[in-house]
Design a protein around this motif. Sequence first.
Motif, PDB file in Angstrom:
ATOM      1  N   SER A 491       6.595  -2.110  -3.730  1.00  0.00           N
ATOM      2  CA  SER A 491       7.270  -0.936  -3.180  1.00  0.00           C
ATOM      3  C   SER A 491       7.546   0.056  -4.296  1.00  0.00           C
ATOM      4  O   SER A 491       7.616  -0.311  -5.479  1.00  0.00           O
ATOM      5  CB  SER A 491       8.584  -1.322  -2.489  1.00  0.00           C
ATOM      6  OG  SER A 491       9.599  -1.559  -3.434  1.00  0.00           O
ATOM      7  N   LYS A 510       4.193  -1.853   0.720  1.00  0.00           N
ATOM      8  CA  LYS A 510       2.948  -2.382   1.283  1.00  0.00           C
ATOM      9  C   LYS A 510       2.906  -3.868   0.970  1.00  0.00           C
ATOM     10  O   LYS A 510       3.299  -4.295  -0.126  1.00  0.00           O
ATOM     11  CB  LYS A 510       1.742  -1.672   0.674  1.00  0.00           C
ATOM     12  CG  LYS A 510       0.427  -1.896   1.409  1.00  0.00           C
ATOM     13  CD  LYS A 510      -0.650  -0.994   0.838  1.00  0.00           C
ATOM     14  CE  LYS A 510      -1.984  -1.216   1.562  1.00  0.00           C
ATOM     15  NZ  LYS A 510      -1.913  -0.816   2.979  1.00  0.00           N
ATOM     16  N   PHE A 533      -5.392   0.419   0.510  1.00  0.00           N
ATOM     17  CA  PHE A 533      -4.593   1.521   1.053  1.00  0.00           C
ATOM     18  C   PHE A 533      -5.263   2.180   2.254  1.00  0.00           C
ATOM     19  O   PHE A 533      -4.714   3.106   2.835  1.00  0.00           O
ATOM     20  CB  PHE A 533      -4.336   2.568  -0.032  1.00  0.00           C
ATOM     21  CG  PHE A 533      -3.321   2.107  -1.049  1.00  0.00           C
ATOM     22  CD1 PHE A 533      -1.972   2.305  -0.846  1.00  0.00           C
ATOM     23  CD2 PHE A 533      -3.738   1.449  -2.197  1.00  0.00           C
ATOM     24  CE1 PHE A 533      -1.049   1.880  -1.777  1.00  0.00           C
ATOM     25  CE2 PHE A 533      -2.813   1.016  -3.137  1.00  0.00           C
ATOM     26  CZ  PHE A 533      -1.460   1.225  -2.936  1.00  0.00           C
ATOM     27  N   HIS A 536      -3.324   0.767   7.141  1.00  0.00           N
ATOM     28  CA  HIS A 536      -1.925   1.197   7.200  1.00  0.00           C
ATOM     29  C   HIS A 536      -1.056   0.272   8.046  1.00  0.00           C
ATOM     30  O   HIS A 536       0.136   0.536   8.204  1.00  0.00           O
ATOM     31  CB  HIS A 536      -1.848   2.607   7.794  1.00  0.00           C
ATOM     32  CG  HIS A 536      -2.607   3.628   6.993  1.00  0.00           C
ATOM     33  ND1 HIS A 536      -2.223   4.048   5.741  1.00  0.00           N
ATOM     34  CD2 HIS A 536      -3.760   4.288   7.285  1.00  0.00           C
ATOM     35  CE1 HIS A 536      -3.079   4.934   5.272  1.00  0.00           C
ATOM     36  NE2 HIS A 536      -4.040   5.103   6.203  1.00  0.00           N
ATOM     37  N   GLU A 539       2.028  -1.351   6.068  1.00  0.00           N
ATOM     38  CA  GLU A 539       2.856  -0.419   5.320  1.00  0.00           C
ATOM     39  C   GLU A 539       4.212  -0.227   5.999  1.00  0.00           C
ATOM     40  O   GLU A 539       4.353  -0.456   7.206  1.00  0.00           O
ATOM     41  CB  GLU A 539       2.150   0.935   5.170  1.00  0.00           C
ATOM     42  CG  GLU A 539       0.872   0.876   4.356  1.00  0.00           C
ATOM     43  CD  GLU A 539       0.150   2.213   4.308  1.00  0.00           C
ATOM     44  OE1 GLU A 539      -0.826   2.320   3.537  1.00  0.00           O
ATOM     45  OE2 GLU A 539       0.547   3.133   5.049  1.00  0.00           O
ATOM     46  N   PHE A 567       3.336  -5.625   8.429  1.00  0.00           N
ATOM     47  CA  PHE A 567       4.172  -5.554   7.225  1.00  0.00           C
ATOM     48  C   PHE A 567       5.089  -6.771   7.152  1.00  0.00           C
ATOM     49  O   PHE A 567       5.685  -7.190   8.150  1.00  0.00           O
ATOM     50  CB  PHE A 567       5.013  -4.280   7.213  1.00  0.00           C
ATOM     51  CG  PHE A 567       5.942  -4.201   6.033  1.00  0.00           C
ATOM     52  CD1 PHE A 567       5.446  -3.926   4.769  1.00  0.00           C
ATOM     53  CD2 PHE A 567       7.310  -4.432   6.184  1.00  0.00           C
ATOM     54  CE1 PHE A 567       6.296  -3.867   3.671  1.00  0.00           C
ATOM     55  CE2 PHE A 567       8.157  -4.378   5.101  1.00  0.00           C
ATOM     56  CZ  PHE A 567       7.651  -4.092   3.832  1.00  0.00           C
TER      57      PHE A 567
END
Length: 809
Positions: A491, A510, A533, A536, A539, A567
């Motif tokens: 983070s 993430k 990345f 998503h 996240e 997440f």
Amino acid sequence: MTSRQWILLISCLVVGKLQAQHGISVAARNNFPDSVSPSTFSKIFDTNPSRFQSHDTVWIYSGICKTLKIAMFTGQPLLPNITSVAIKKPSFISIHGNVQYDFLYRSFSDTPYYQKDFRQHTVKTNFAFLFSNTFPVQVTVLHRNSNSLYFRDITDVSVQFSQRDYFTRLKENLYQQASQLITVNSSVMLKQVEEQYRSKLLQAEQLESWLASPARLQELVAEKERLARYPQIAVQDSILSMLPSGLPDVTVPGKPQLPDEKTILKAIADKLNDRLKVAGDSILKKVDQWEQAKLKAISDSLLKTKTAAFIEKKKQELAKLKKELAQFDKKLKSAKKSIADSLALLKKEIVMLRDPAAIKDFIRKKKLNSKELPKGWQSLLSIRSVGLGRTWVDHSELTAKNISITGINVELNPGNFYFAATTGRINYRFRDFVTAQSDPSPQSLSLFRAGVGKKDGNNFILSWYDGKRNLLNPFNSTTAQTHAERVIGMSAEVRFRINENQYISAEFAKSSFHNTGTVNGSNESLIDKVKNFKDHSNEAYSIKVNNYWPKAGTKFSGYYTKMGEHFQSFNLQPVNSIQESFHLKLQQQLWKKKLTIDAAIRKNDFNNPFISQGISSSTLFKSFQLSLRIPKYPYLTVGFAPSTQLTVSGNQRLTENMYNTLNAVLSYSSNFKNVSMITNAMYLKFYNNSPDTGFIYYNASSFSLMQFFYINKWQLQSGLTITEQQEMKVYTLEGAATWQLRHWLSLTAGLKYNRANGKQTQFGSTAGLNMALNKIGTIQASYDKSLLPGIARDLVPVQTGRVSLYRSF
């Protein structure tokens, strides 16, 4: 004056003159007013003085044969010779703390756990170690065991070094140095003003004592008698001079006929009487004029005598001294107030110090000696906390917050750099430090944080976490074996502090995740998911604000968090569902802070470890509270807020139900003569339905009224409670009394009357004992028998007993 008074006065004057020839003692003479001539002192009252001094007070005893006058003068104390006293060096280590033992018994446990004859023993000891009278370390030892199948027997040890405790002691050191410096710098001015004040005060007291002496009256009386005697002699001479010096001149008429002797004598007598009458009238008139002149002459002469004029002059000097004394007193108070204000400002400045840089700046501005501070204070202030054993981890919203671990937790903030490291075993899963599990799966956390800035100020911090956590299995599930899955994540958090009362922070995180059928996958695949990345779903975003406007009396705080379906972190949030949660809270003070309004709204604010995983709800929970506090009037608070209920089902599943609650509380305290009284009234309303909770109270209301009386050594309590719910209505009356038998012993006893549905009547009771024994501690024992609603819509007796011992050392 009588002959006896003249003889006494002459003898006193003779003795006084003989003593004066030998001289008055220098010590006594030095205590006479400087502006008063020794010649004006009374020969009777001020003769033969002797001196006695105690500390800052001097007494002058004077008189002939026996003490006729005592004068007291206050000055500076005599300073005795002070020999050097060896100061005892503080010990290397000092220990303070407390120990507490508690035994709890319940004949029947309340929801969410069902158990009879529950017994639990708890021993907790807190040690406060102070090394070199500077470095504080807190050690806590806790042991708890019970006969319950639901609660674990635990033994915890925690060792903490807190920057806050060390900072407090360092501030005390700074305050002592700075306050001493202020006192020393101000002592010259203050001493000068005090010396001037004492000098004027001494002169005024001496002169006032001299004027009030009976000798002054004696001198004035003697002067009056002298002045009264001399004018009287002069007037007598003038009266004699007014009398005729011989017989009156009688003219005898010429012959033709000579009167006889009798006629001649009668004519002479008549002529003489007329002459004497005229002379007498003239004398009486002169006497009246003389009397008036005499009174005026005496009055004028008294005013113009040396003694009266001298006394009048001294009175004027005394009035002048008192005016000057009032001015010096004002200066002295002003100087003392200036010092007190400086110390208060100094204390306020020290309270505002928050980091080593601020302390350095404070030392430089106040010109303090940094060598007086403990060695290594700058390094120790860089340590925010060090914890060994059972510690709490509280870092950020998306990594680890309010989590209990058994391990090590370190936070450092040297200068403008920030570091934190945590590693250990997690205890939060379904409160496994409270609730027992048949096959607990070990969970662990390792976390490292690094950044720039101050933790409580502006900062930018990066975090990396790694560990094992139970994510998908329900509470004590019997259908599947529990697994601790590895969770990795990172983070980035930024915090901007606008001022002392306002800040805003934002965080992006993430994490890794496990796809279906890939439980406990390879470490490489998990790390790759953290670095990907383009995906998503794993996240999360969070923003948090905190604002306070003191002048407006307004507080506003809140946060918004959005988490992707995959997440994962070590906070207590659901997984495998897209989550949007927020919590906004506003507090406003009105009417000169007498009225306080609190309002809040939240969504998916799940912070309870007992909730079922995977929940995502669109329900908004609102809360509102109004508090009114007016001096000398009842205190009122009304609130509407969500409540929660925990329940253990038959298959050992723990569920949480939420519903709304309305509550109102009215409290008033008063005094009547020697009796203090407190009245409390409370209304409670649950807005829920039967399926919402397994608790007997659903869609229920309760009203209670309590009255307390404090009369000398007695505390009396009475109360009425009315509870209404579908198919059940309960009335409860209770009364209790506490008697402070001794300062170390108090006894409590009470009785309860319960009436359910108009047909079932049962009695409860309460008893208590409180003893404070020297070298042993405080012993408390209590017993309570209450009646709680049962599943069959009846009253079930529950007996509770507790014995505790508390000892500080």
